[in-house]
Design an enzyme around this catalytic site. Sequence first.
Site, PDB file in Angstrom:
ATOM      1  N   ALA A 318      52.436  50.011  50.766  1.00  0.00           N
ATOM      2  CA  ALA A 318      53.255  49.061  51.510  1.00  0.00           C
ATOM      3  C   ALA A 318      54.058  48.188  50.549  1.00  0.00           C
ATOM      4  CB  ALA A 318      52.374  48.203  52.396  1.00  0.00           C
ATOM      5  N   PRO A 319      55.306  47.889  50.890  1.00  0.00           N
ATOM      6  CA  PRO A 319      56.102  47.010  50.032  1.00  0.00           C
ATOM      7  C   PRO A 319      55.467  45.628  49.930  1.00  0.00           C
ATOM      8  CG  PRO A 319      57.474  48.122  51.682  1.00  0.00           C
ATOM      9  CD  PRO A 319      56.050  48.372  52.057  1.00  0.00           C
ATOM     10  N   GLY A 320      55.723  44.965  48.815  1.00  0.00           N
ATOM     11  CA  GLY A 320      55.199  43.619  48.630  1.00  0.00           C
ATOM     12  C   GLY A 320      54.291  43.524  47.421  1.00  0.00           C
ATOM     13  N   VAL A 321      53.843  42.310  47.146  1.00  0.00           N
ATOM     14  CA  VAL A 321      52.949  42.053  46.014  1.00  0.00           C
ATOM     15  C   VAL A 321      51.596  42.703  46.287  1.00  0.00           C
ATOM     16  CG1 VAL A 321      51.819  40.260  44.644  1.00  0.00           C
ATOM     17  CG2 VAL A 321      54.118  39.858  45.584  1.00  0.00           C
ATOM     18  N   ARG A 322      51.068  43.427  45.329  1.00  0.00           N
ATOM     19  CA  ARG A 322      49.772  44.075  45.486  1.00  0.00           C
ATOM     20  C   ARG A 322      48.683  43.030  45.691  1.00  0.00           C
ATOM     21  NH1 ARG A 322      52.662  47.945  46.131  1.00  0.00           N
ATOM     22  NH2 ARG A 322      52.543  49.940  45.022  1.00  0.00           N
ATOM     23  N   GLY A 323      47.799  43.273  46.654  1.00  0.00           N
ATOM     24  CA  GLY A 323      46.736  42.327  46.957  1.00  0.00           C
ATOM     25  C   GLY A 323      45.635  42.337  45.904  1.00  0.00           C
ATOM     26  N   MET A 324      44.942  41.213  45.795  1.00  0.00           N
ATOM     27  CA  MET A 324      43.843  41.102  44.831  1.00  0.00           C
ATOM     28  C   MET A 324      42.523  41.584  45.423  1.00  0.00           C
ATOM     29  SD  MET A 324      44.660  37.522  42.835  1.00  0.00           S
ATOM     30  CE  MET A 324      45.067  36.542  44.258  1.00  0.00           C
ATOM     31  N   LYS A 339      44.727  48.925  55.757  1.00  0.00           N
ATOM     32  CA  LYS A 339      44.203  48.041  54.723  1.00  0.00           C
ATOM     33  C   LYS A 339      42.785  48.456  54.359  1.00  0.00           C
ATOM     34  CE  LYS A 339      45.541  43.694  55.232  1.00  0.00           C
ATOM     35  NZ  LYS A 339      45.809  42.333  55.787  1.00  0.00           N
ATOM     36  N   ASP A 374      46.330  40.799  65.140  1.00  0.00           N
ATOM     37  CA  ASP A 374      45.120  41.484  65.559  1.00  0.00           C
ATOM     38  C   ASP A 374      44.920  42.727  64.686  1.00  0.00           C
ATOM     39  OD1 ASP A 374      42.869  42.040  67.015  1.00  0.00           O
ATOM     40  OD2 ASP A 374      43.912  42.822  68.772  1.00  0.00           O
TER      41      ASP A 374
END
Length: 576
Positions: A318-324, A339, A374
């Site tokens: 997914a586009p965007g900053v990679r989650g921690m 996710k 949700d």
Amino acid sequence: MAQQWPAADIARLILDGFDDYREHFRQITDGARARFEQAQWQEIQQAAAARIALYEEKVSEVGERLRAAFDEEVLLDVQLWPLVKSAYIKLIDLRFDDELSETWFNSIFCGLFSHDLISDGCMFIHTTRPSLRPHERAPQTRSYHPRGDLKAALLQILDDYRFAVPFDDLERDLDRLVAQLRDSLPDWVIKDPELCVELFSSTLYRNKGAYLVGRIYTRDEQWPLVIPLLHREGKGIQVDALITDEADVSIIFSFTRSYFMVDVPVPAEFVGFLKRILPGKHIAELYTSIGFYKHGKSEFYRALINHLANTDDRFIMAPGVRGMVMSVFTLPGFNTVFKIIKDRFSPSKNVDRNTVIEKYRLVKSVDRVGRMADTQEFADFRFPKAKFEPECLAELLEVAPSTVELEGDTVLIRHCWTERRMTPLNIYLESASEPQVREALDDYGLAIKQLAAANIFPGDMLLKNFGVTRHGRVVFYDYDEISYLTEVNFRFIPPPRYPEDEMSSEPWYSVAPHDVFPEEFPRFLFADIGQRKLFNQLHGDLYDADYWKSLQDAIRAGKVIDVFPYRRKERPDAIQ
């Protein structure tokens, strides 16, 4: 052996369990009217959470009954479960909630067997239900024909849907409704002698509101119609608005809202009715919006496998900053993100895997006030390897090898959540115009305030953890640090003891695990100085610890703060 196997008895026990679940579901739902009339706001929240928990509780009960009633070797002989399915189909054929009973059967099967054994022969991967029911029944809607007298038609509507509590000022509300209707629709429509108002026969309830839902139509056109009603303690029932804009009605049924309580004799037909007035909504979301979230999950899964089978779409990160904490991937042509929890978190994250799972499950049961997406939780998704872009699959295998496995040409996702895809707020702001930036930042602040009003503190409030929906609303979607607002200790930063304190890299004051210092928010939230100044103008009160403490005091005192899912004209008495 097949002839001796009690397929029909097992099918009957499963359906009896479904009837028990449906009866308890109805009992909670049917209490919504009394709770609204008696202004039992906290009880409303408790009932909503209890109804969500009910499904898994009843599935567990049926699993225990099956194991007690039948020999385990027989019960767990998966090769014979097609007989149970066949017997079950015969039992549900004449039901009005047959599609829900299929999902129930799936839940029981998955509770008994590993997800490795999922197949359409043993359960309902695809529905066997007809799209149109031939059963004769009373109509689920009421129709009104104004014939030039809007006020009389609206008076009849409010009389038909009256409550045990009187109206505060019916004449005032009628005049306002007529004015709003004239403002909302073209003049020629108002004068059309064939103009009709069609409303679902049952009132919908959610939080502190009651809703009449339907449509206004002529021979050639139609508009959705929602009339929200409020109970003002000490005053009576007030008609709060009249909404005919499709986008506004869509937001009321949004994936960011709690589930309605409504008496629905024939779920498929009501969902079909909603689908006609909200064609942009997927039926999975509509089922979920009225409390049938497990069947919404079934419809989502069917849509997903159909999309994969009939398109060349492939999973990408997914586009965007990679989650921690989480790794997020998506299908470009399917409006959903997937996710998964990483095996290792960033050192700055003081949570573990079980805590993350608890936080995501918490979101399901609380009031999301239109500001939290949700989610649906899945186990053991299997996808063809060819449906993944190589870079995406390589990253997932690297960051979450305990969750993502490669089995030949199949990718196994052992555990994941699905969530509506949105544009990350930080990415949205990069290309937004000046008016769009102002509107988005204003809504970002409102989102934080409305979550706080619902006793939710987001924790990590960075822009990247919020998304912008297709309607331009800002929604929070990263839950690994959320907590109840009342669990947080909001503090002011104490003054420095010595001039050297301000130069130190370490704070000169103690910080406990639940301490939060709102004065620190500006520099953490905004790298862009212009955005920081603008947000201070719009929502500078969020930087004041006393603001948060006042909300905590109100919540602890039992106050349920008003948060409305629609725009309210000339009514500034709530967080909108």
